[in-house]
Design a protein around this motif. Structure first.
Motif, PDB file in Angstrom:
ATOM      1  N   VAL A 126      -6.339 -41.995   5.324  1.00 40.99           N
ATOM      2  CA  VAL A 126      -7.257 -42.865   4.820  1.00 40.99           C
ATOM      3  C   VAL A 126      -7.659 -42.003   3.586  1.00 40.99           C
ATOM      4  CG1 VAL A 126      -8.315 -43.886   6.578  1.00 40.99           C
ATOM      5  CG2 VAL A 126      -9.184 -41.640   6.097  1.00 40.99           C
ATOM      6  N   GLY A 127      -8.335 -42.666   2.439  1.00 40.84           N
ATOM      7  CA  GLY A 127      -8.951 -41.994   1.377  1.00 40.84           C
ATOM      8  C   GLY A 127      -7.962 -41.188   0.349  1.00 40.84           C
ATOM      9  N   LYS A 128      -8.719 -40.314  -0.265  1.00 45.69           N
ATOM     10  CA  LYS A 128      -7.761 -39.302  -1.139  1.00 45.69           C
ATOM     11  C   LYS A 128      -6.546 -38.690  -0.638  1.00 45.69           C
ATOM     12  CE  LYS A 128     -11.566 -38.059  -4.116  1.00 45.69           C
ATOM     13  NZ  LYS A 128     -12.966 -37.620  -3.999  1.00 45.69           N
ATOM     14  N   LEU A 129      -6.558 -38.278   0.990  1.00 47.46           N
ATOM     15  CA  LEU A 129      -5.443 -37.790   1.551  1.00 47.46           C
ATOM     16  C   LEU A 129      -4.288 -38.631   1.715  1.00 47.46           C
ATOM     17  CD1 LEU A 129      -4.213 -35.496   3.168  1.00 47.46           C
ATOM     18  CD2 LEU A 129      -5.247 -36.135   5.207  1.00 47.46           C
ATOM     19  N   ALA A 130      -4.683 -40.011   1.871  1.00 53.98           N
ATOM     20  CA  ALA A 130      -3.891 -41.112   2.177  1.00 53.98           C
ATOM     21  C   ALA A 130      -2.968 -41.042   0.673  1.00 53.98           C
ATOM     22  CB  ALA A 130      -4.378 -42.334   2.223  1.00 53.98           C
ATOM     23  N   ALA A 131      -3.708 -41.132  -0.543  1.00 53.29           N
ATOM     24  CA  ALA A 131      -3.124 -41.084  -1.778  1.00 53.29           C
ATOM     25  C   ALA A 131      -2.108 -40.032  -2.071  1.00 53.29           C
ATOM     26  CB  ALA A 131      -4.117 -41.074  -2.986  1.00 53.29           C
ATOM     27  N   ALA A 132      -2.738 -38.792  -1.719  1.00 53.60           N
ATOM     28  CA  ALA A 132      -1.886 -37.490  -1.844  1.00 53.60           C
ATOM     29  C   ALA A 132      -0.504 -37.375  -0.987  1.00 53.60           C
ATOM     30  CB  ALA A 132      -2.868 -36.455  -1.555  1.00 53.60           C
ATOM     31  N   ILE A 133      -1.004 -38.051   0.214  1.00 56.81           N
ATOM     32  CA  ILE A 133       0.430 -38.054   1.156  1.00 56.81           C
ATOM     33  C   ILE A 133       1.280 -39.048   0.348  1.00 56.81           C
ATOM     34  CG2 ILE A 133       1.280 -39.098   3.146  1.00 56.81           C
ATOM     35  CD1 ILE A 133      -1.176 -37.631   4.768  1.00 56.81           C
ATOM     36  N   THR A 157       3.258 -37.191  -2.491  1.00 58.22           N
ATOM     37  CA  THR A 157       3.749 -35.866  -2.125  1.00 58.22           C
ATOM     38  C   THR A 157       5.107 -36.244  -1.334  1.00 58.22           C
ATOM     39  OG1 THR A 157       1.780 -34.764  -2.114  1.00 58.22           O
ATOM     40  CG2 THR A 157       3.593 -33.872  -1.200  1.00 58.22           C
ATOM     41  N   PHE A 158       4.843 -37.358  -0.345  1.00 59.43           N
ATOM     42  CA  PHE A 158       6.010 -37.531   0.544  1.00 59.43           C
ATOM     43  C   PHE A 158       6.796 -38.872   0.426  1.00 59.43           C
ATOM     44  CE2 PHE A 158       3.015 -34.534   2.608  1.00 59.43           C
ATOM     45  CZ  PHE A 158       4.011 -33.470   2.752  1.00 59.43           C
ATOM     46  N   LYS A 165       7.503 -41.757   5.631  1.00 61.34           N
ATOM     47  CA  LYS A 165       8.296 -40.563   5.382  1.00 61.34           C
ATOM     48  C   LYS A 165       7.711 -39.340   5.669  1.00 61.34           C
ATOM     49  CE  LYS A 165      11.272 -43.024   1.592  1.00 61.34           C
ATOM     50  NZ  LYS A 165      11.220 -42.998   0.235  1.00 61.34           N
ATOM     51  N   PHE A 166       6.415 -39.311   5.467  1.00 64.65           N
ATOM     52  CA  PHE A 166       5.624 -38.160   5.624  1.00 64.65           C
ATOM     53  C   PHE A 166       5.666 -37.816   7.332  1.00 64.65           C
ATOM     54  CE2 PHE A 166       1.750 -36.743   8.087  1.00 64.65           C
ATOM     55  CZ  PHE A 166       1.555 -35.348   7.660  1.00 64.65           C
ATOM     56  N   GLN A 167       5.675 -38.875   8.164  1.00 71.08           N
ATOM     57  CA  GLN A 167       5.567 -38.780   9.302  1.00 71.08           C
ATOM     58  C   GLN A 167       6.949 -38.328  10.140  1.00 71.08           C
ATOM     59  OE1 GLN A 167       4.380 -42.596  11.051  1.00 71.08           O
ATOM     60  NE2 GLN A 167       3.401 -41.640  12.874  1.00 71.08           N
ATOM     61  N   GLN A 168       8.020 -38.987   9.431  1.00 67.51           N
ATOM     62  CA  GLN A 168       9.449 -38.601   9.600  1.00 67.51           C
ATOM     63  C   GLN A 168       9.710 -37.088   9.465  1.00 67.51           C
ATOM     64  OE1 GLN A 168      11.891 -41.129   7.294  1.00 67.51           O
ATOM     65  NE2 GLN A 168      11.327 -42.875   8.587  1.00 67.51           N
ATOM     66  N   GLN A 169       9.039 -36.619   8.256  1.00 70.31           N
ATOM     67  CA  GLN A 169       9.530 -35.025   7.790  1.00 70.31           C
ATOM     68  C   GLN A 169       8.513 -34.417   8.775  1.00 70.31           C
ATOM     69  OE1 GLN A 169       8.766 -33.914   3.707  1.00 70.31           O
ATOM     70  NE2 GLN A 169       9.630 -36.295   3.160  1.00 70.31           N
ATOM     71  N   ALA A 227      -2.036 -24.059  -5.464  1.00 69.54           N
ATOM     72  CA  ALA A 227      -1.815 -25.142  -6.355  1.00 69.54           C
ATOM     73  C   ALA A 227      -2.373 -26.404  -6.151  1.00 69.54           C
ATOM     74  CB  ALA A 227      -0.619 -24.855  -6.833  1.00 69.54           C
ATOM     75  N   GLY A 228      -3.059 -26.537  -4.904  1.00 72.93           N
ATOM     76  CA  GLY A 228      -3.500 -27.994  -4.563  1.00 72.93           C
ATOM     77  C   GLY A 228      -2.270 -28.883  -4.072  1.00 72.93           C
ATOM     78  N   LYS A 229      -1.403 -28.165  -3.772  1.00 72.45           N
ATOM     79  CA  LYS A 229      -0.043 -28.920  -3.384  1.00 72.45           C
ATOM     80  C   LYS A 229      -0.056 -29.111  -1.704  1.00 72.45           C
ATOM     81  CE  LYS A 229       4.440 -30.437  -4.033  1.00 72.45           C
ATOM     82  NZ  LYS A 229       4.776 -31.841  -4.502  1.00 72.45           N
ATOM     83  N   LEU A 230       0.304 -30.412  -1.325  1.00 72.81           N
ATOM     84  CA  LEU A 230       0.303 -30.518   0.232  1.00 72.81           C
ATOM     85  C   LEU A 230       1.809 -30.016   0.657  1.00 72.81           C
ATOM     86  CD1 LEU A 230      -1.042 -34.070   0.828  1.00 72.81           C
ATOM     87  CD2 LEU A 230      -1.975 -31.846   1.502  1.00 72.81           C
TER      88      LEU A 230
END
Ligand code: MN
Length: 201
Positions: free
Chosen positions: A97-104, A107-108, A113-117, A138-141
């Motif tokens: 949810v939220g900002k994390l959803a957008a960042a995932i 990034t992935f 795709k995130f879940q697979q990795q 650097a703020g990178k996931l």
């Protein structure tokens, strides 16, 4: 001295994804053992008993060398389990949810795709350890695994998500099937908590 933290849910609350008996043993036996061993290591060093477990493992260089490995292993054990258990919820599952959803997504390339990795990193990790979604300087996931009870905090990274890869986390239900245990972990993962980890400094 450190005491075993309480769980915010009953031992059977995460059924059928995490079985009650495994969860109870995981908390009252495995995690308790790390608490006891951390206390034993710090017995002669009262100045370190006042720190939080997170503070202890974030800067291991200041820990006296004769107890540094014990604090790394058992302090890491306590800190990692505290985060792991508090990120689970009977109302968990679903998607970020939220900002994390957008960042995932950025990034992935999306949650699937995130879940697979993440799952591939978990199943590919040799022996015991943890799989993380972390945030670097650097703020990178990034997805990473750590051996033993090492934490991204020891390497100047911030944990956002964590899944326990030790067999003791899933032995009664999933036995040797680590991938299945990670799939079930996603079903009780509290994404609101992950969002708070991501947004709060
Ligand atoms: Mn564990």
């Amino acid at each position: 001295m450190f005491t075993l933290f309480k769980l915010p849910y009953a031992y059977n609350a995460l059924e059928p994804h995490i079985d009650a008996r495994t969860l109870e043993i995981h908390h009252t036996k495995h995690t308790q053992t790390y608490v006891d061993k951390l206390n034993a290591a710090l017995e002669k060093y009262p100045q370190f008993q006042r720190l939080s477990v997170k503070e202890l493992i974030t800067d291991l260089e200041r820990i006296p060398s004769e107890i540094r490995t014990a604090v790394r292993n058992n302090g890491g054990g306590v800190a990692n389990h505290e985060l792991f258990f508090h990120m689970l919820s009977p109302n968990g599952g679903g998607s970020p949810v939220g900002k994390l959803a957008a960042a995932i997504d950025a990034t992935f390339g999306g949650f699937e795709k995130f879940q697979q990795q993440f799952t591939a990193a978990a199943t590919g990790h040799f022996a015991s350890g943890w799989v993380w979604l972390s945030l670097d300087n650097a703020g990178k996931l990034l997805i990473e695994t750590t051996p033993g009870h090492d934490s991204p905090l020891m390497f100047d990274r911030k944990p956002i998500l964590v899944c326990d890869l030790w067999e003791h986390a899933y032995y009664l239900k999933h036995q040797w099937r680590r991938g299945d245990s990670v799939a079930d972990w996603f079903r009780v993962l509290d994404w609101q908590h992950a969002e708070r980890n991501f947004c709060n400094p």
